[in-house]
Design an enzyme around this catalytic site. Sequence first.
Site, short mmCIF file in Angstrom:
data_model
loop_
_atom_site.label_atom_id
_atom_site.label_comp_id
_atom_site.label_asym_id
_atom_site.label_seq_id
_atom_site.Cartn_x
_atom_site.Cartn_y
_atom_site.Cartn_z
CG ASP A 137 54.67 40.45 27.40
OD1 ASP A 137 54.14 39.78 26.51
OD2 ASP A 137 55.77 41.01 27.26
CB ILE A 138 50.22 38.28 25.33
CG1 ILE A 138 51.38 38.41 24.34
CG2 ILE A 138 49.18 39.37 25.08
CD1 ILE A 138 51.00 38.10 22.90
CB ILE B 276 68.94 46.66 21.69
CG1 ILE B 276 68.19 47.92 21.27
CG2 ILE B 276 69.36 46.72 23.16
CD1 ILE B 276 68.93 49.21 21.43
N GLY C 148 54.48 44.96 26.95
CA GLY C 148 55.57 44.17 26.36
C GLY C 148 56.74 44.03 27.31
CE1 TYR D 129 59.66 47.30 14.65
CE2 TYR D 129 61.66 47.90 13.45
CZ TYR D 129 60.97 47.77 14.64
OH TYR D 129 61.58 48.12 15.83
N1 SER Z 1 66.18 45.61 16.13
C1 SER Z 1 65.08 45.94 15.27
C2 SER Z 1 64.90 44.95 14.20
O1 SER Z 1 65.88 44.38 13.80
C3 SER Z 1 65.29 47.30 14.65
O2 SER Z 1 64.61 48.25 15.39
O3 SER Z 1 63.82 44.74 13.75
#
Ligand code: SER
Length: 312
Positions: free
Chosen positions: A34-35, A172, A8, A142
Amino acid sequence: MKKILITGACGQIGTELTIKLAEMYGDENIITTDIQKPPAVIREHSKFEYLNVMDTDQLAKAVVDHDIDTIFHMAAILSATGEKNPKFAYDINMQGLMNVLEVACRKRVKKLVTPSSIAVFGPDAPKQNTPNEIPLNPTTMYGVTKVAGEKLLQYYYLKFGLDTRSLRYPGIISSETAPGGGTTDYAVDFYLHAARGENYTCFVEKDTVLPFMYMADAIKALIDLANADNNRLRRRVYNVSAMALSAEEVVTSIQQYKPDFHCDYNADSRQKIADSWPDSISDKEARDEWDWSPDYDLDKMTREMLERLATK
Ligand code: SER
């Protein structure tokens, strides 16, 4: 870490991780995969190979061909995409990680570093200063895959002695590669739009508070954890924290430098995901066991983000 493979590598974190690792260990020792078609900067600072983490044979071949001792596994489906297609998120996040774990064990890779997320916490977790060790009851696919992934890292460490390490990233914020499919993407969108002189409609309410971190700190955390003395580590997975920010606070910070930037709010289904996560998390264990501390606060991040985006 001598020979490093990154999955990735073309994603939001992978791209900047590649640049930093290449600077530290030499371009020739970084194998990026990565793809997606790689950006020029990835080709410049590493050897790139197309690789799908769902293809175990291809993964094993890359590890053997390049005599890999450390894997940074960054390929994953984020929360908002995961809620649109839970089975797809399950397949990529769970099977992808299993493939990496299996290949790492079979091919005698020494270390596997891979991010977890604040998404492991569910609505039952304390909203403020959420501790490292509490029951994990996520309500997104997730989050479910991240919790199961954390348990797998622990299992492979105990059972096979594979040196697995992980940290729970907050949202992030970064300038180089845009995130995709995450709930926290709005915070990056603020900066991208403000830098282009455009207004923005935010998909969560203005008083929505979430933990965030600037990319430079996110990269520092991952590499510092990867290099931490294993004798000091009491667990395989760590909370890391930098700032707890409401959407409005980020906008106000940007408006100090871009007074014309205007933001509207129109919450969509991602609000529910954001509401299920903590406002802030406690990173006491990361501070105690591998000396983590962030370098960026909101204002320092805003200044650097806007400076970098101005040159693009
Ligand atoms: N930044 C991520 C998301 O919003 C959280 O780990 O899915």
